[in-house]
Write a protein that holds these residues in place. Structure first.
Motif, PDB file in Angstrom:
ATOM      1  N   MET A  82       8.288   5.308  -0.245  1.00 10.18           N
ATOM      2  CA  MET A  82       8.614   6.583   0.650  1.00 10.18           C
ATOM      3  C   MET A  82       7.325   7.592   0.451  1.00 10.18           C
ATOM      4  O   MET A  82       7.154   8.205   1.659  1.00 10.18           O
ATOM      5  N   ARG A 119       6.095 -13.059   3.039  1.00 13.80           N
ATOM      6  CA  ARG A 119       6.470 -11.637   3.424  1.00 13.80           C
ATOM      7  C   ARG A 119       5.427 -10.702   2.951  1.00 13.80           C
ATOM      8  O   ARG A 119       5.165  -9.780   3.789  1.00 13.80           O
TER       9      ARG A 119
ATOM     10  N   ARG B  61      11.488   6.889   4.966  1.00 12.64           N
ATOM     11  CA  ARG B  61      11.940   5.927   5.868  1.00 12.64           C
ATOM     12  C   ARG B  61      13.210   5.236   5.527  1.00 12.64           C
ATOM     13  O   ARG B  61      13.559   4.911   4.209  1.00 12.64           O
ATOM     14  N   ARG B  63      14.407   2.434   5.795  1.00  7.02           N
ATOM     15  CA  ARG B  63      14.237   1.162   5.225  1.00  7.02           C
ATOM     16  C   ARG B  63      14.042   1.110   3.646  1.00  7.02           C
ATOM     17  O   ARG B  63      14.919   0.427   2.901  1.00  7.02           O
ATOM     18  N   GLU B  64      13.331   2.043   3.105  1.00  4.19           N
ATOM     19  CA  GLU B  64      13.163   2.323   1.791  1.00  4.19           C
ATOM     20  C   GLU B  64      14.282   3.191   1.276  1.00  4.19           C
ATOM     21  O   GLU B  64      14.645   3.114   0.143  1.00  4.19           O
ATOM     22  N   LEU B  65      14.932   3.937   1.917  1.00 11.72           N
ATOM     23  CA  LEU B  65      16.076   4.661   1.331  1.00 11.72           C
ATOM     24  C   LEU B  65      17.309   3.580   1.194  1.00 11.72           C
ATOM     25  O   LEU B  65      17.969   3.796   0.147  1.00 11.72           O
ATOM     26  N   MET B  67      16.831   0.461   0.308  1.00 12.55           N
ATOM     27  CA  MET B  67      16.185  -0.033  -0.904  1.00 12.55           C
ATOM     28  C   MET B  67      16.544   0.627  -1.850  1.00 12.55           C
ATOM     29  O   MET B  67      16.875  -0.006  -2.953  1.00 12.55           O
ATOM     30  N   GLN B  98      22.841 -11.388  -1.562  1.00  9.46           N
ATOM     31  CA  GLN B  98      23.572 -12.695  -2.263  1.00  9.46           C
ATOM     32  C   GLN B  98      24.925 -13.140  -1.890  1.00  9.46           C
ATOM     33  O   GLN B  98      25.400 -14.285  -1.786  1.00  9.46           O
ATOM     34  N   THR B 142      15.451  -8.894  10.216  1.00  8.07           N
ATOM     35  CA  THR B 142      14.264  -8.834   9.394  1.00  8.07           C
ATOM     36  C   THR B 142      14.507  -9.211   7.995  1.00  8.07           C
ATOM     37  O   THR B 142      13.499  -9.308   7.267  1.00  8.07           O
ATOM     38  N   LYS B 143      15.584  -9.598   7.264  1.00  2.00           N
ATOM     39  CA  LYS B 143      15.865 -10.144   6.120  1.00  2.00           C
ATOM     40  C   LYS B 143      15.586  -9.012   5.231  1.00  2.00           C
ATOM     41  O   LYS B 143      15.673  -9.167   3.948  1.00  2.00           O
ATOM     42  N   ASP B 144      15.677  -7.400   5.608  1.00  8.02           N
ATOM     43  CA  ASP B 144      15.411  -6.491   4.665  1.00  8.02           C
ATOM     44  C   ASP B 144      16.977  -6.063   4.540  1.00  8.02           C
ATOM     45  O   ASP B 144      17.891  -6.454   4.936  1.00  8.02           O
ATOM     46  N   VAL B 145      17.250  -5.465   3.136  1.00 11.89           N
ATOM     47  CA  VAL B 145      18.323  -4.820   2.845  1.00 11.89           C
ATOM     48  C   VAL B 145      18.766  -3.722   3.527  1.00 11.89           C
ATOM     49  O   VAL B 145      18.120  -2.917   3.829  1.00 11.89           O
TER      50      VAL B 145
END
Lengths: 419, 419
Positions: A82, A119, B61, B63-65, B67, B98, B142-145
């Motif tokens: 961030m 990745r 961002r 995405r990072e929030l 995470m 998971q 995207t396989k992102d969390v």
């Protein structure tokens, strides 16, 4: 160039520190590098999480403890990404699992088996700074989250540097590099500009806390150059690298002095002088999972018994003594003695290979300082002595001066040394 | 039987609470059930992490929030698993990823697309209690969390209950169930033993905070019975379930009264009485991403203009007004009025379908309490009125009494009602 940087917990302890580190990272990116960053948990986060676990369960299952602790690096990685985004660059954070850090399944102390950085490569290809949560991976067999043991973010960094073909790996902490001795003990200790993998391994194995032992082993095996430096300054630190025979002749004979106050000494008295007696002693200790460091067996005395001394981590002392006492009659020794008021001082340098007399210089320096040596052990590039814990500082200083490492001093040259 | 339980943040706020919840979980397991638990982050963890993010970046961002925030549920899930293990049972924690919670890629507000609970099934098959971190999943593309939006752990629980074919889903919080009105406003409010999905949807959409709207929608679609109850007692709570026509005739006409103080009212004055004028007004508001709730268009007056009033979340008010004012000349209206000193009171019950006169009862009760109604809207099973915010409590009490919901009271029966 592709560069891997690792920042320890003290470098990302709070929001202000995270922003400072972010600036340093984008500076590296702005110079045209592809930057991959490994980050530890913020400040005391890991200890706080351990404390929380203790409140819930005195013996938490290792799988769940890993699940808990890995949250620490996940948070610092996300926050660092961030902060970088906030500076107008793009960064993406990854967990160890997402970064492809594949490990054994031993929770709490897993080993890296493989790195599959698909990745990371994609993100670098898209121009992003990559932030990876250190200290963690995913088990190849169970697919569970694992940790690599404390301090192992350094190892993650070196392993990623190797897998990504990085030019080098920078390890940032709150110290300026590797010093010839602990500057808190030796004010005249100097930063070592470069040091060989072998010497760094000996220092790390013998009490120098600056780099994790496994990290150095990994760097040596994969030939990754490691730059140990401070995140609080831009000064160069210490390069850990391959140093050729020709280069090393120009370096001092002795590179540094390490010390370790975490060990204890066990003496097994009156061991029968028969074949297999020593094996019986050490089998007994190994059976309770204790790792031995130094071993000394005294020459037989008149009554045909020997005394065997060894050192071990203080935490393992009570367990080892209990196991030995339980086996006393079977092995046939007289008694055990336990002394945790000891310390180990180690003199390390590849110059020992080619220069005779180094041990003599060391022992004379200690004698001149009136320090009694309880045990001695050596490797090809190291001499270690066990002394009374109260003599450790004086022993470190005496050796540091004797081998000419003091910044303002001269070597004290004894007859018979190579200098 | 297979059972899904969800515990909110207040139920796992500290180590003692976690241990208490662990005991409740193993009790369910000991009764022969297969137990899957969804857990929120401890107490104020999510707010603390948001605060940390703000310190690092004012606009983190998404995405990072995600995470960062997902670390909260990861920690509580691991701690809860440890606490269960400490009671002599085996538990395994899983992240959303998971656990197979597959979502869209919209960070911060992702939707569940699919659940692939292979690892959960395996763990259940091995006799483990399964703990799943709520509120999170992994993007299919995207396989992102990802996170599902705040409060969405309830949705995770219901989705998992559906995917696992669970007998029912228990949602634990710090309240005893769904009440006929907010007990802080109506001391005589009663716990509703069972409520239909449709009624629960109307209550949730109109200010009742006990269940997340999306969770109820999911439960209705997948026909999952939800038991809303307190983790601080063993009393039964409220069952949200399909209620047949025959069952519902025995229930009260009105099930509950919801209220909402989070909206504001906008009135657009002097809108030309032409085809498409209303569409122009609402296109303008929709273009800036504002969701409208109630709409009322007044009958035309002598000058051939109308007034259009609507309600919207207070947070969206300034944006909507700015967009309207920018379009004033094009649309041709006279002015806008903005009033955030309003509240909405909603009377909900499937009995309205078969009983005439409910709205008359409602309006007469409000009139008797001297409360002015600013707007009215209805659905098949709901009547909502907008009143002055200072009249909300009195309006809730008046309706609660009028429909006979007070625990010690009698219905106030007006002529023309169905009772």
């Amino acid at each position: 160039m592709r560069v891997v940087q690792k920042f320890g917990g003290s470098s990302v302890a709070d929001a202000a520190s995270i922003k400072r580190v972010a600036q340093r990272i984008v500076d590296a990116q702005a110079q045209g590098n592809e930057v991959v960053v490994i980050v530890s948990a913020m400040g005391d986060t890991t200890d706080e999480l351990l404390d929380l676990a203790q409140q819930v369960s005195p013996q938490p299952r290792p799988r769940e403890l890993d699940m808990l602790l890995t949250a620490g690096e996940r948070m610092s990685a996300a926050l660092l990404a961030m902060a970088i985004n906030d500076l107008g660059y793009t960064a993406r954070s990854f967990t160890g699992s997402q970064a492809g850090v594949i490990t054994t399944e031993k929770h709490g102390d897993a080993r890296i088996i493989d790195i599959t950085p698909g990745r990371i490569e994609t993100a670098l290809g898209e121009g992003d700074v990559v932030i990876v949560a250190g200290f963690q991976g995913v088990s190849q067999t169970t697919k569970d989250v694992t940790t690599l043991g404390r301090g192992a973010s350094d190892t993650t960094a070196v392993a990623l540097a190797a897998a990504l073909g990085a030019g080098y790996c920078e390890i940032y902490s709150d110290v300026d590099g590797v010093f010839t001795a602990d500057p808190r003990i030796v004010p005249g200790a100097q930063r070592i500009p470069e040091i060989s993998y072998d010497e760094m391994l000996e220092l790390a194995a013998n009490g120098a806390k600056i780099l994790h032992l496994r990290c150095v082993e990994y760097a040596r095996r994969e030939n990754v150059e490691v730059h140990v430096r401070s995140s609080f300054s831009t000064k160069p630190g210490t390069w850990v690298k391959h140093i050729s025979e020709e280069e090393s002749v120009e370096n001092p004979i002795i590179t540094g002095i390490a010390h370790d106050r975490s060990e204890a000494k066990v003496t097994v008295v009156g061991v029968p002088d028969r074949v297999g007696a020593a094996a019986d002693v050490f089998d007994t200790v190994a059976a309770v999972g204790v790792n031995i460091d130094m071993i000394v067996q005294n020459v037989s005395v008149a009554d045909n018994t020997t005394a065997i001394s060894f050192t071990l981590p203080q935490a393992d002392g009570p367990r080892a003594i209990a196991a030995l006492e339980a086996a006393r009659e079977r092995i046939g020794f007289t008694s055990t003695e336990y002394d945790d008021h000891v310390g180990k001082v180690s003199v390390v340098g590849v110059g020992m290979r080619s220069h005779p007399g180094v041990s003599a210089t060391c022992f004379r320096a200690l004698a001149a300082a009136d320090i009694n040596i309880a045990m001695i052990s050596t490797s090809e590039i190291r001499i270690s002595v066990v002394v009374d814990v109260d003599d450790v500082d004086a022993a470190v200083r005496a050796c540091h001066t004797a081998f000419g490492l003091d910044s303002e001093g001269q070597a004290v040259v004894y007859a018979g040394t190579g200098r």
